[in-house]
Scaffold this motif. Sequence first.
Motif, PDB file in Angstrom:
ATOM      1  N   ALA A 112      -7.103  -9.021 -11.452  1.00  0.00           N
ATOM      2  CA  ALA A 112      -7.249 -10.365 -12.023  1.00  0.00           C
ATOM      3  C   ALA A 112      -6.446 -11.413 -11.267  1.00  0.00           C
ATOM      4  O   ALA A 112      -6.709 -12.614 -11.419  1.00  0.00           O
ATOM      5  N   HIS A 113      -5.501 -10.974 -10.455  1.00  0.00           N
ATOM      6  CA  HIS A 113      -4.616 -11.922  -9.772  1.00  0.00           C
ATOM      7  C   HIS A 113      -4.793 -11.947  -8.256  1.00  0.00           C
ATOM      8  O   HIS A 113      -4.180 -12.793  -7.599  1.00  0.00           O
ATOM      9  N   LEU A 114      -5.577 -11.048  -7.697  1.00  0.00           N
ATOM     10  CA  LEU A 114      -5.652 -10.936  -6.236  1.00  0.00           C
ATOM     11  C   LEU A 114      -6.980 -11.472  -5.715  1.00  0.00           C
ATOM     12  O   LEU A 114      -8.029 -11.248  -6.315  1.00  0.00           O
ATOM     13  N   THR A 115      -6.902 -12.162  -4.579  1.00  0.00           N
ATOM     14  CA  THR A 115      -8.110 -12.691  -3.939  1.00  0.00           C
ATOM     15  C   THR A 115      -8.153 -12.241  -2.479  1.00  0.00           C
ATOM     16  O   THR A 115      -8.898 -11.336  -2.120  1.00  0.00           O
ATOM     17  N   ALA A 116      -7.351 -12.838  -1.645  1.00  0.00           N
ATOM     18  CA  ALA A 116      -7.323 -12.452  -0.229  1.00  0.00           C
ATOM     19  C   ALA A 116      -6.662 -11.093  -0.027  1.00  0.00           C
ATOM     20  O   ALA A 116      -6.879 -10.432   0.996  1.00  0.00           O
ATOM     21  N   ILE A 117      -5.856 -10.673  -0.984  1.00  0.00           N
ATOM     22  CA  ILE A 117      -5.167  -9.389  -0.907  1.00  0.00           C
ATOM     23  C   ILE A 117      -6.063  -8.322  -1.514  1.00  0.00           C
ATOM     24  O   ILE A 117      -6.619  -8.491  -2.600  1.00  0.00           O
ATOM     25  N   MET A 118      -6.188  -7.208  -0.795  1.00  0.00           N
ATOM     26  CA  MET A 118      -7.068  -6.124  -1.250  1.00  0.00           C
ATOM     27  C   MET A 118      -6.336  -5.221  -2.242  1.00  0.00           C
ATOM     28  O   MET A 118      -5.124  -5.306  -2.407  1.00  0.00           O
ATOM     29  N   LEU A 119      -7.087  -4.321  -2.859  1.00  0.00           N
ATOM     30  CA  LEU A 119      -6.544  -3.477  -3.922  1.00  0.00           C
ATOM     31  C   LEU A 119      -7.089  -2.064  -3.778  1.00  0.00           C
ATOM     32  O   LEU A 119      -8.278  -1.859  -3.552  1.00  0.00           O
ATOM     33  N   LYS A 120      -6.193  -1.087  -3.886  1.00  0.00           N
ATOM     34  CA  LYS A 120      -6.588   0.324  -3.882  1.00  0.00           C
ATOM     35  C   LYS A 120      -5.913   1.038  -5.046  1.00  0.00           C
ATOM     36  O   LYS A 120      -4.749   0.756  -5.355  1.00  0.00           O
ATOM     37  N   GLY A 121      -6.603   1.963  -5.653  1.00  0.00           N
ATOM     38  CA  GLY A 121      -5.976   2.799  -6.659  1.00  0.00           C
ATOM     39  C   GLY A 121      -5.048   3.797  -6.001  1.00  0.00           C
ATOM     40  O   GLY A 121      -5.357   4.335  -4.930  1.00  0.00           O
ATOM     41  N   CYS A 122      -3.926   4.032  -6.637  1.00  0.00           N
ATOM     42  CA  CYS A 122      -2.925   4.945  -6.068  1.00  0.00           C
ATOM     43  C   CYS A 122      -2.227   5.658  -7.217  1.00  0.00           C
ATOM     44  O   CYS A 122      -1.415   5.058  -7.920  1.00  0.00           O
ATOM     45  N   ASP A 123      -2.551   6.933  -7.400  1.00  0.00           N
ATOM     46  CA  ASP A 123      -1.981   7.696  -8.508  1.00  0.00           C
ATOM     47  C   ASP A 123      -0.781   8.501  -8.013  1.00  0.00           C
ATOM     48  O   ASP A 123      -0.895   9.673  -7.647  1.00  0.00           O
ATOM     49  N   GLY A 124       0.378   7.833  -7.927  1.00  0.00           N
ATOM     50  CA  GLY A 124       1.620   8.504  -7.591  1.00  0.00           C
ATOM     51  C   GLY A 124       1.704   8.961  -6.149  1.00  0.00           C
ATOM     52  O   GLY A 124       0.961   8.497  -5.277  1.00  0.00           O
ATOM     53  N   PRO A 125       2.614   9.898  -5.865  1.00  0.00           N
ATOM     54  CA  PRO A 125       2.848  10.345  -4.483  1.00  0.00           C
ATOM     55  C   PRO A 125       1.590  10.908  -3.820  1.00  0.00           C
ATOM     56  O   PRO A 125       1.351  10.657  -2.638  1.00  0.00           O
ATOM     57  N   GLU A 126       0.780  11.657  -4.589  1.00  0.00           N
ATOM     58  CA  GLU A 126      -0.436  12.231  -4.006  1.00  0.00           C
ATOM     59  C   GLU A 126      -1.408  11.126  -3.596  1.00  0.00           C
ATOM     60  O   GLU A 126      -2.038  11.189  -2.536  1.00  0.00           O
ATOM     61  N   GLY A 127      -1.520  10.114  -4.431  1.00  0.00           N
ATOM     62  CA  GLY A 127      -2.389   8.996  -4.101  1.00  0.00           C
ATOM     63  C   GLY A 127      -1.911   8.248  -2.871  1.00  0.00           C
ATOM     64  O   GLY A 127      -2.719   7.842  -2.019  1.00  0.00           O
ATOM     65  N   LEU A 128      -0.598   8.066  -2.771  1.00  0.00           N
ATOM     66  CA  LEU A 128      -0.058   7.385  -1.588  1.00  0.00           C
ATOM     67  C   LEU A 128      -0.323   8.201  -0.335  1.00  0.00           C
ATOM     68  O   LEU A 128      -0.692   7.648   0.718  1.00  0.00           O
ATOM     69  N   HIS A 129      -0.157   9.518  -0.429  1.00  0.00           N
ATOM     70  CA  HIS A 129      -0.428  10.379   0.717  1.00  0.00           C
ATOM     71  C   HIS A 129      -1.874  10.209   1.180  1.00  0.00           C
ATOM     72  O   HIS A 129      -2.149  10.116   2.392  1.00  0.00           O
ATOM     73  N   THR A 130      -2.795  10.157   0.240  1.00  0.00           N
ATOM     74  CA  THR A 130      -4.208   9.994   0.587  1.00  0.00           C
ATOM     75  C   THR A 130      -4.463   8.653   1.260  1.00  0.00           C
ATOM     76  O   THR A 130      -5.154   8.572   2.287  1.00  0.00           O
ATOM     77  N   ILE A 131      -3.906   7.592   0.693  1.00  0.00           N
ATOM     78  CA  ILE A 131      -4.103   6.254   1.273  1.00  0.00           C
ATOM     79  C   ILE A 131      -3.575   6.194   2.696  1.00  0.00           C
ATOM     80  O   ILE A 131      -4.192   5.589   3.589  1.00  0.00           O
ATOM     81  N   LEU A 132      -2.433   6.835   2.925  1.00  0.00           N
ATOM     82  CA  LEU A 132      -1.794   6.732   4.240  1.00  0.00           C
ATOM     83  C   LEU A 132      -2.474   7.591   5.303  1.00  0.00           C
ATOM     84  O   LEU A 132      -2.027   7.615   6.456  1.00  0.00           O
ATOM     85  N   GLN A 133      -3.548   8.265   4.935  1.00  0.00           N
ATOM     86  CA  GLN A 133      -4.353   8.929   5.969  1.00  0.00           C
ATOM     87  C   GLN A 133      -5.025   7.899   6.863  1.00  0.00           C
ATOM     88  O   GLN A 133      -5.444   8.215   7.978  1.00  0.00           O
ATOM     89  N   ASP A 134      -5.154   6.694   6.364  1.00  0.00           N
ATOM     90  CA  ASP A 134      -5.700   5.587   7.164  1.00  0.00           C
ATOM     91  C   ASP A 134      -4.582   5.045   8.051  1.00  0.00           C
ATOM     92  O   ASP A 134      -3.666   4.362   7.584  1.00  0.00           O
ATOM     93  N   ALA A 135      -4.638   5.360   9.323  1.00  0.00           N
ATOM     94  CA  ALA A 135      -3.570   4.997  10.248  1.00  0.00           C
ATOM     95  C   ALA A 135      -3.447   3.497  10.457  1.00  0.00           C
ATOM     96  O   ALA A 135      -2.445   3.019  10.999  1.00  0.00           O
ATOM     97  N   ARG A 136      -4.467   2.735  10.048  1.00  0.00           N
ATOM     98  CA  ARG A 136      -4.392   1.287  10.244  1.00  0.00           C
ATOM     99  C   ARG A 136      -3.368   0.638   9.309  1.00  0.00           C
ATOM    100  O   ARG A 136      -2.921  -0.479   9.565  1.00  0.00           O
ATOM    101  N   LEU A 137      -3.014   1.317   8.239  1.00  0.00           N
ATOM    102  CA  LEU A 137      -1.966   0.821   7.335  1.00  0.00           C
ATOM    103  C   LEU A 137      -0.621   1.107   7.992  1.00  0.00           C
ATOM    104  O   LEU A 137      -0.104   2.225   7.922  1.00  0.00           O
ATOM    105  N   ASN A 138      -0.076   0.111   8.670  1.00  0.00           N
ATOM    106  CA  ASN A 138       1.072   0.378   9.540  1.00  0.00           C
ATOM    107  C   ASN A 138       2.406  -0.124   9.016  1.00  0.00           C
ATOM    108  O   ASN A 138       3.442   0.086   9.656  1.00  0.00           O
ATOM    109  N   ALA A 139       2.427  -0.777   7.859  1.00  0.00           N
ATOM    110  CA  ALA A 139       3.697  -1.225   7.272  1.00  0.00           C
ATOM    111  C   ALA A 139       3.600  -1.066   5.763  1.00  0.00           C
ATOM    112  O   ALA A 139       2.546  -1.298   5.164  1.00  0.00           O
ATOM    113  N   LEU A 140       4.722  -0.696   5.152  1.00  0.00           N
ATOM    114  CA  LEU A 140       4.703  -0.315   3.747  1.00  0.00           C
ATOM    115  C   LEU A 140       5.929  -0.861   3.024  1.00  0.00           C
ATOM    116  O   LEU A 140       7.037  -0.832   3.562  1.00  0.00           O
ATOM    117  N   VAL A 141       5.719  -1.381   1.825  1.00  0.00           N
ATOM    118  CA  VAL A 141       6.812  -1.820   0.947  1.00  0.00           C
ATOM    119  C   VAL A 141       6.832  -0.919  -0.284  1.00  0.00           C
ATOM    120  O   VAL A 141       5.827  -0.792  -0.986  1.00  0.00           O
TER     121      VAL A 141
END
Length: 495
Positions: free
Chosen positions: A286-315
Motif C-alpha cells: 500500500a505504500h510502495l510505488t517505485a520500490i519493488m516488493l518480494k515475500g520473504c518468510d524468514g531466513p529460508e526466504g532470504l536465502h531463496t531471494i539471494l539466489q538472484d546475484a543481481r541483488l548486490n546490497a542488503l540492509v
Amino acid sequence: MTAPELVLTPSEMRQADLEAIRRGTPGIELMRRAGRAVADSAEKLVSRGARIVIVAGPGQNGGDGFVAAAILVERGYRVSLGFLGTLNRLTGDAAEAARDWKGEVGPAEDAPFQEADLIIDALFGTGLSRNLDGAARHAVDRMNGSERPILAVDLPSGIDGDTGEARGIAVKAACTVTFAARKPCHLLMPGRAFSGPVEVADIGIGREILAAKGGSLFANNLALWLHALPKPGLSSHKYERGHTLVASGGATRTGAARLAARAALRIGSGLVTVASPPEAIGVNAAHLTAIMLKGCDGPEGLHTILQDARLNALVLGPALGVHAGTRAMVAVAVQARRSLVLDADALTSFEGLASEFHGAFRHAPTVLTPHDGEFNRLFKGHPDMLDPESKIEKARRAAAYTGAVVLLKGADTVIAAPDGRAAINENGTPYLATAGSGDTLCGLIAGLMAQNVSAFEAACAGTWIHAEAGASFGPGLIAEDLAELVPGVLRSLLK
C-alpha cells in the motif's frame, strides 16, 4: 581535488614536530611561527590598542603564549601576561621564548581577566594527562566566568587532545588556533563545543611529514570521498547502478524498512526491493510505488531471494525484531557475501554475542551502524572494546575485530575501517535526533554500496549527506523528509 584533511593525535603531532626539527627547522623557530600565528588570530578578533590578557603554562603551549605576547606589544596592543608556576623552571624553547618577553609576569590565577577585551589561553596544550586542579583550575574558572572572548592556543586548556573529554574543568573558547593539523579533540564532543571555530595555522610542517607520522585519521569532508560518488553518464541504465534489498519487519513494523529503501533509491541505487514477511506484504504494498516488493518468510526466504546475484546490497536490522530469527538472517546474508549494512535489531539480537562477529565480515563489504547503546550491548563482556576512552579507538578496535566498517553514531560520528583508517564527522545536526533517521542512513549507505562504492567511502559519504540533508531542513524535520532532501545535496555535490 584537495587532499583529504589529516587529523593528528597529540602523540603523532609530537612526532611530526620532532621530524621537522630533525630535517633542519629549530624547535624555537617552530615556536616563534606558532606564536606569530596566535598573534595574527588575535588581531582578527580585537582592534589595535585593545587590552589582551595572556595566560601561559609551564610547557610548549606557554612558550607560544610568550612569543605571542611580545609580538602583540610590538603591534600596539596592551598586553598583560600571567604565568602558571615558576619561571625559573621553564626549560628548552619555552625558556628562550620567555626571555624574549620584557614585560611583567604575574600569577595566572590572578590575571585581570575582567579588564580584557580578549583572553588568550596558552596554559596547556596536547600534553595534558590529568585533571586540572589548584591554581590551574582556579585560573580556568575565572577565565570562563569573565564572560570575555577566549582564544585558545592549540586547544582549550583542560580538554584531552585524544578524546575531547574535559579533564575536570576546561576553557570554553570562542575560537581556537592550532598548528599544522586539527587534533581529535577539535572534532570529538564535547571538545568540539569547547573549541569554537578552529583555525589551522601553517608553521612549516609539510603534509608529507604529517602523513608519515599520522595519515590514517581524517575529518569527514568532501575531499575524502567525493571522487567515489557515482556520477551517472549518458549511457547509464538502472541495471548498472545496483539493486538494494531491504528486509522488513512484521505487519506493525514496516516503516523502518521503507525509509531505508526510499533513501537507497534517492541516493542512486538503480533498483530497490523490500523483502517482506507474508503478513506484512499488504501493508508494504500500500505504500510502495517505485520500490519493488518480494515475500520473504524468514531466513529460508532470504536465502531463496539471494539466489538472484543481481541483488548486490542488503540492509538488515531496522524494525526486524530482536530474536534468533534475525540472527539467522544475518548468517544467511554473511554467507551470501553481498554488500551489507547491519543496524538496530540486527545488532541488538547479538547482545553479548560479539564473538559470532569475530572476523565474520572479512569476505564482503559490510558496515555496522551502532549508536553507543547498541555498541555497548553488542560488545558486552568485551572490555577491550568498551574500556578505551577514545571513541576513535573503540570504533577502530571493533572494525579490526569484526572485519567490518564500524560507524559509531552520535553528534561526533566516527567511521572506522578494519585497516585502521578512521574519519570523524562534524556536520551533524541535532534535528537528526528523530525516529527513523538511522534507518534512512542505512539506506543511503547501502544504496552507495550497491553502486560499487567501497564500504568505508560509502559510510563516510552517507553520513555526511545524511547530516547535510537534515541541516538543510532544520526545525520540524522528520525521517520521511530526509530522502526527499538528498537530491538537493547531490545536486550541489555533482554540479
